[in-house]
Design a protein around this motif. Structure first.
Motif, PDB file in Angstrom:
ATOM      1  N   ARG A   1      -4.546 111.227 -32.490  1.00  0.00           N
ATOM      2  CA  ARG A   1      -3.321 110.483 -32.210  1.00  0.00           C
ATOM      3  C   ARG A   1      -3.181 110.197 -30.717  1.00  0.00           C
ATOM      4  N   LEU A   2      -3.527 111.197 -29.875  1.00  0.00           N
ATOM      5  CA  LEU A   2      -3.452 111.011 -28.429  1.00  0.00           C
ATOM      6  C   LEU A   2      -4.432 109.945 -27.970  1.00  0.00           C
ATOM      7  N   LEU A   3      -5.632 109.989 -28.494  1.00  0.00           N
ATOM      8  CA  LEU A   3      -6.643 109.038 -28.073  1.00  0.00           C
ATOM      9  C   LEU A   3      -6.262 107.615 -28.468  1.00  0.00           C
ATOM     10  N   VAL A   4      -5.747 107.445 -29.672  1.00  0.00           N
ATOM     11  CA  VAL A   4      -5.307 106.112 -30.121  1.00  0.00           C
ATOM     12  C   VAL A   4      -4.152 105.612 -29.259  1.00  0.00           C
ATOM     13  N   ALA A   5      -3.211 106.510 -28.948  1.00  0.00           N
ATOM     14  CA  ALA A   5      -2.068 106.125 -28.113  1.00  0.00           C
ATOM     15  C   ALA A   5      -2.527 105.685 -26.729  1.00  0.00           C
ATOM     16  N   ARG A   6      -3.518 106.393 -26.152  1.00  0.00           N
ATOM     17  CA  ARG A   6      -4.020 106.021 -24.823  1.00  0.00           C
ATOM     18  C   ARG A   6      -4.733 104.666 -24.870  1.00  0.00           C
TER      19      ARG A   6
ATOM     20  N   TYR B   1     -13.185 106.480 -35.514  1.00  0.00           N
ATOM     21  CA  TYR B   1     -13.542 105.119 -35.926  1.00  0.00           C
ATOM     22  C   TYR B   1     -12.557 104.608 -36.977  1.00  0.00           C
ATOM     23  N   ALA B   2     -12.236 105.484 -37.942  1.00  0.00           N
ATOM     24  CA  ALA B   2     -11.310 105.109 -39.018  1.00  0.00           C
ATOM     25  C   ALA B   2      -9.910 104.856 -38.479  1.00  0.00           C
TER      26      ALA B   2
ATOM     27  N   PRO C   1      -8.285  99.835 -37.969  1.00  0.00           N
ATOM     28  CA  PRO C   1      -7.149  99.021 -38.440  1.00  0.00           C
ATOM     29  C   PRO C   1      -6.366  98.336 -37.320  1.00  0.00           C
ATOM     30  N   ILE C   2      -6.456  98.852 -36.088  1.00  0.00           N
ATOM     31  CA  ILE C   2      -5.702  98.251 -34.993  1.00  0.00           C
ATOM     32  C   ILE C   2      -6.598  97.392 -34.099  1.00  0.00           C
ATOM     33  N   GLY C   3      -7.807  97.114 -34.578  1.00  0.00           N
ATOM     34  CA  GLY C   3      -8.673  96.165 -33.904  1.00  0.00           C
ATOM     35  C   GLY C   3      -9.361  96.662 -32.645  1.00  0.00           C
TER      36      GLY C   3
ATOM     37  N   ALA D   1     -19.798 103.438 -39.653  1.00  0.00           N
ATOM     38  CA  ALA D   1     -19.168 102.211 -40.162  1.00  0.00           C
ATOM     39  C   ALA D   1     -19.287 102.118 -41.677  1.00  0.00           C
ATOM     40  N   LEU D   2     -20.439 102.502 -42.223  1.00  0.00           N
ATOM     41  CA  LEU D   2     -20.626 102.462 -43.665  1.00  0.00           C
ATOM     42  C   LEU D   2     -19.748 103.491 -44.370  1.00  0.00           C
ATOM     43  N   ASN D   3     -19.639 104.678 -43.789  1.00  0.00           N
ATOM     44  CA  ASN D   3     -18.827 105.729 -44.407  1.00  0.00           C
ATOM     45  C   ASN D   3     -17.341 105.384 -44.415  1.00  0.00           C
ATOM     46  N   VAL D   4     -16.893 104.743 -43.316  1.00  0.00           N
ATOM     47  CA  VAL D   4     -15.486 104.379 -43.229  1.00  0.00           C
ATOM     48  C   VAL D   4     -15.185 103.190 -44.142  1.00  0.00           C
ATOM     49  N   GLY D   5     -16.164 102.264 -44.224  1.00  0.00           N
ATOM     50  CA  GLY D   5     -15.997 101.111 -45.101  1.00  0.00           C
ATOM     51  C   GLY D   5     -15.181  99.993 -44.496  1.00  0.00           C
TER      52      GLY D   5
END
Length: 241
Positions: free
Chosen positions: A164-169, A203-204, A208-210, A237-241
Motif C-alpha cells: 500500500r505504501l509503495l503504491v501510494a508513493r 505487479y498485481a 489496474p492503475i496503469g 505477468a502470466l500469473n497475474v493475468g
C-alpha cells in the motif's frame, strides 16, 4: 613525543608538529597520511591508555580494512572499547560522506531505459551494505527518474515495504513505471521465493492503475540478478493475468 623511533601514547598533542597527522595532511595533502592516521584525524582524541592513532590502529586491526570498517553495522562499532557516542558518529558520518560522493550527482537528470542503466545506478547505493536495503525507482513515461526512495531497511528476507505504501508513493510521484532494487548481504544474487511473491503482489497492485513494474534487481557481492533479464517478469505477468 617520539622516543627511540616510537610515538608516545600520551596524546598526539605532545608529538612534534611534523609528526602530527592533521598538520601533515594540511601541509602535504591527504595522500601523505596512512589509513590509521586518517581514522585518528576523525576520532580527534584517544581514550585512557591509548592515543587517537593507537585507537585508530586498534579499530583497523579489528575490522581488517577501511572498506570493512565502512561496511560494519553501528552495533559492531559500539562493541569496540572506546568507540562510543561522538567518535562512532564521526566515523559513520565520514563513511557515509564517502558513499554519497560515489553516487551520481542528483542535480543531473537521470534516464533509465534498460537493465544495465538501472544496475549501474543502483549498485553504488546497494553494494556492500551490512543490512538489506530496499529501494524503489519511480520513472516518468520517458524513463526519467522522478524519485529514488529507500523504503525499507532490516534483516535478510524480511525487508519488504508495504504494498500500500509503495503504491501510494508511486501515485504521489505521478510515476508511469517502477523499478525495484534490494541487496543480499550474504553476497548471493538470487531471487528467493519471498522476492518472487512480493514482485507478483506488487505487479498485481500496480497494473489496474496503469503503472508498469519494469524490473526487480537483486544485488550480491559481485553479481546482479534481474527479474526482467531472467524471464521472471514475463512469468509474473502470466500469473497475474
Amino acid at each position: 613525543m617520539a622516543r627511540n623511533g616510537k610515538i608516545s601514547s600520551k596524546g598526539i598533542g605532545g608529538w612534534p608538529e611534523s609528526e602530527r597527522p592533521r598538520e601533515r595532511l594540511l601541509r602535504q595533502g591527504a595522500q601523505s597520511v596512512t589509513d590509521a592516521e586518517l581514522v585518528a584525524i576523525l576520532l580527534r582524541v584517544g581514550v585512557q591508555g591509548m592515543s587517537a592513532i593507537e585507537l585508530a590502529r586498534h579499530i583497523l586491526e579489528k575490522f581488517g580494512s577501511l572498506r570493512a570498517l565502512g561496511e560494519a553495522p553501528l552495533s559492531a562499532l559500539f562493541a569496540v572499547k572506546g568507540l562510543k557516542g561522538a567518535k562512532a558518529a564521526q566515523l559513520v558520518a565520514a563513511m557515509e560522506v564517502a558513499r554519497r560522493v560515489s553516487v551520481p550527482d542528483g542535480r543531473k537528470r537521470i534516464t533509465i531505459k534498460n537493465t544495465n542503466q538501472a544496475e549501474a545506478y543502483l549498485r553504488s547505493r546497494l553494494q556492500g551494505l551490512p543490512e538489506e536495503h530496499f529501494r524503489v525507482l519511480f520513472l516518468n513515461r520517458r524513463g526519467t527518474l522522478i524519485e529514488d526512495a529507500l523504503l525499507a531497511v532490516g534483516a535478510v528476507d524480511q525487508v519488504r515495504p508495504p504494498i500500500r505504501l509503495l503504491v501510494a508513493r508511486a501515485l504521489q510521484a505521478n510515476a508511469s513505471a517502477v523499478i525495484l532494487g534490494h541487496n543480499h548481504p550474504s553476497g548471493v544474487a538470487d531471487a528467493s521465493e519471498s522476492d518472487r511473491l512480493f514482485t507478483e503482489d506488487l505487479y498485481a497492485a500496480l497494473k489496474p492503475i496503469g503503472i508498469k513494474l519494469l524490473d526487480h534487481l537483486i544485488f550480491g557481492e559481485r553479481d546482479t540478478f534481474s527479474f526482467a533479464d531472467n524471464g521472471l517478469m514475463d512469468e509474473v505477468a502470466l500469473n497475474v493475468g
